[in-house]
Design a protein around this motif. Structure first.
Motif, PDB file in Angstrom:
ATOM      1  N   LEU A  46       0.820  -1.210   0.000  1.00 16.49           N
ATOM      2  CA  LEU A  46       0.000   0.000   0.000  1.00 16.49           C
ATOM      3  C   LEU A  46       0.858   1.266   0.000  1.00 16.49           C
ATOM      4  O   LEU A  46       0.476   2.284  -0.593  1.00 16.49           O
ATOM      5  CB  LEU A  46      -0.924   0.014   1.225  1.00 16.49           C
ATOM      6  N   ARG A  56       5.860  -4.358  -4.539  1.00 17.10           N
ATOM      7  CA  ARG A  56       4.842  -4.616  -5.560  1.00 17.10           C
ATOM      8  C   ARG A  56       4.457  -6.083  -5.501  1.00 17.10           C
ATOM      9  O   ARG A  56       5.316  -6.963  -5.479  1.00 17.10           O
ATOM     10  CB  ARG A  56       5.368  -4.284  -6.952  1.00 17.10           C
ATOM     11  N   MET A 104      -2.117  -8.119  -5.708  1.00 12.46           N
ATOM     12  CA  MET A 104      -2.653  -6.998  -4.931  1.00 12.46           C
ATOM     13  C   MET A 104      -2.459  -5.674  -5.657  1.00 12.46           C
ATOM     14  O   MET A 104      -3.372  -4.821  -5.662  1.00 12.46           O
ATOM     15  CB  MET A 104      -1.999  -6.952  -3.554  1.00 12.46           C
ATOM     16  N   THR A 105      -1.295  -5.468  -6.268  1.00 13.00           N
ATOM     17  CA  THR A 105      -1.063  -4.225  -6.989  1.00 13.00           C
ATOM     18  C   THR A 105      -2.025  -4.097  -8.161  1.00 13.00           C
ATOM     19  O   THR A 105      -2.557  -3.000  -8.431  1.00 13.00           O
ATOM     20  CB  THR A 105       0.397  -4.152  -7.469  1.00 13.00           C
ATOM     21  N   LEU A 126      -5.400  -3.056  -6.750  1.00 14.23           N
ATOM     22  CA  LEU A 126      -5.389  -1.632  -6.396  1.00 14.23           C
ATOM     23  C   LEU A 126      -5.566  -0.765  -7.641  1.00 14.23           C
ATOM     24  O   LEU A 126      -6.295   0.231  -7.622  1.00 14.23           O
ATOM     25  CB  LEU A 126      -4.075  -1.277  -5.689  1.00 14.23           C
ATOM     26  N   ARG A 127      -4.914  -1.138  -8.727  1.00 20.39           N
ATOM     27  CA  ARG A 127      -5.035  -0.375  -9.966  1.00 20.39           C
ATOM     28  C   ARG A 127      -6.437  -0.483 -10.564  1.00 20.39           C
ATOM     29  O   ARG A 127      -6.830   0.369 -11.368  1.00 20.39           O
ATOM     30  CB  ARG A 127      -3.992  -0.866 -10.974  1.00 20.39           C
ATOM     31  N   CYS A 128      -7.172  -1.504 -10.150  1.00 21.98           N
ATOM     32  CA  CYS A 128      -8.558  -1.653 -10.602  1.00 21.98           C
ATOM     33  C   CYS A 128      -9.545  -0.922  -9.692  1.00 21.98           C
ATOM     34  O   CYS A 128     -10.760  -1.014  -9.899  1.00 21.98           O
ATOM     35  CB  CYS A 128      -8.937  -3.129 -10.665  1.00 21.98           C
ATOM     36  N   ARG A 131      -9.810  -1.437  -6.297  1.00 19.10           N
ATOM     37  CA  ARG A 131     -10.164  -2.200  -5.103  1.00 19.10           C
ATOM     38  C   ARG A 131      -9.357  -1.703  -3.909  1.00 19.10           C
ATOM     39  O   ARG A 131      -8.183  -1.321  -4.047  1.00 19.10           O
ATOM     40  CB  ARG A 131      -9.876  -3.690  -5.339  1.00 19.10           C
ATOM     41  N   LEU A 132      -9.969  -1.723  -2.723  1.00 17.16           N
ATOM     42  CA  LEU A 132      -9.321  -1.284  -1.495  1.00 17.16           C
ATOM     43  C   LEU A 132      -9.324  -2.413  -0.468  1.00 17.16           C
ATOM     44  O   LEU A 132     -10.290  -3.185  -0.396  1.00 17.16           O
ATOM     45  CB  LEU A 132     -10.044  -0.058  -0.924  1.00 17.16           C
ATOM     46  N   PRO A 133      -8.267  -2.525   0.345  1.00 15.56           N
ATOM     47  CA  PRO A 133      -8.176  -3.626   1.309  1.00 15.56           C
ATOM     48  C   PRO A 133      -9.153  -3.481   2.458  1.00 15.56           C
ATOM     49  O   PRO A 133      -9.404  -2.381   2.945  1.00 15.56           O
ATOM     50  CB  PRO A 133      -6.720  -3.560   1.790  1.00 15.56           C
ATOM     51  N   MET A 173     -10.312  -7.588  -0.509  1.00 17.66           N
ATOM     52  CA  MET A 173     -10.367  -6.248  -1.100  1.00 17.66           C
ATOM     53  C   MET A 173     -11.720  -6.009  -1.743  1.00 17.66           C
ATOM     54  O   MET A 173     -12.302  -6.916  -2.348  1.00 17.66           O
ATOM     55  CB  MET A 173      -9.240  -6.077  -2.113  1.00 17.66           C
ATOM     56  N   TRP A 189     -14.603  -3.212  -3.870  1.00 19.79           N
ATOM     57  CA  TRP A 189     -14.968  -2.013  -4.635  1.00 19.79           C
ATOM     58  C   TRP A 189     -16.403  -1.714  -4.253  1.00 19.79           C
ATOM     59  O   TRP A 189     -17.290  -2.564  -4.389  1.00 19.79           O
ATOM     60  CB  TRP A 189     -14.856  -2.264  -6.132  1.00 19.79           C
TER      61      TRP A 189
END
Length: 232
Positions: free
Chosen positions: A181, A186, A190-191, A194-196, A198-200, A220, A222
């Motif tokens: 985060l 990287r 998960m990376t 995040l780029r899509c 989505r949040l943890p 994660m 959205w």
């Protein structure tokens, strides 16, 4: 083009500056063998081969929740190069711990709940040769559209942490997620999530039998930006 019914989206993916026409649509029984081939290429050993799709699981997907059974094919050749599958569940943020087997019925989704509030990602995969086209991100965005269409509160799923195994002797899984985060590390999965967008939500131990992740996953989400308006 054949009429598959339901969700059909045509778009241009890009390999560098070269546009590549693709279609995202619901998958059907005629696609099953191609979908299993995608899994075989996307999840090579040490990923357990018994976790690849089988025909019985795929049959449940298209029968119980066809809205959550999407694939991406190359226009022209018709080759299926990726897929994404989900089911609807009820989710209590106060109790986020679970395993992949529990929440997905081991991939059979017989526990699909049309009255639930959360679209749960069972699986997303793209053949390695086509990942530079950004198809995983297009599949994710397409499933966000399903969340909005059905008026659900969120899309949720556990993301493997395949990079964690390399540093597991140096830090905990929670510390690893915090470093991803912070941009200090990287992680391939998960990376990408995040780029899509989505949040943890939580770090989940024992989520999946996965040597690379040491069994951990980052849960994660959205959140549907229209959920409050819909009263969900």
């Amino acid at each position: 083009m054949a009429n598959f019914g339901g969700y059909v989206k045509k778009l241009m993916a890009f390999e560098g500056d070269r546009p590549v026409p693709v279609t995202i649509r619901r998958y059907t029984e005629s696609d099953f063998e191609a979908l299993i081939d995608v899994q075989r290429e996307a999840f090579p050993p040490p990923f357990p081969s018994e976790l690849w799709w089988n025909r019985e699981q795929l049959s449940h997907h298209v029968r119980l929740f066809p809205e959550g059974a999407l694939c991406v094919e190359l226009d022209g050749s018709g080759e299926i190069v990726g897929s994404m599958t989900g089911l609807i569940v009820g989710f209590d943020p106060a109790h986020p711990q679970h395993t992949w087997e529990e929440v997905t019925d081991s991939g059979y989704i017989r526990n699909h709940r049309p009255d639930g509030d959360t679209l749960y990602v069972v699986d997303i995969c793209v053949k390695p040769a086509y990942r530079k086209l950004g198809l995983g991100k297009w599949l994710m965005f397409s499933m966000y559209e399903v969340v909005v269409q059905l008026g659900l509160r969120r899309l949720l799923g556990g993301g493997r942490l395949p990079g964690y195994g390399k540093v597991a002797g140096e830090m905990t899984a929670v510390q690893y997620v915090e470093k991803v985060l912070a941009g200090e590390l990287r992680d391939p999965v998960m990376t990408f999530l995040l780029r899509c967008g989505r949040l943890p939500v939580a770090v989940v131990p024992g989520y999946l039998e996965d040597e690379e992740s040491r069994g951990y996953a980052a849960l994660m989400e959205w959140r549907n930006p229209f959920a409050d308006r819909l009263g969900k």
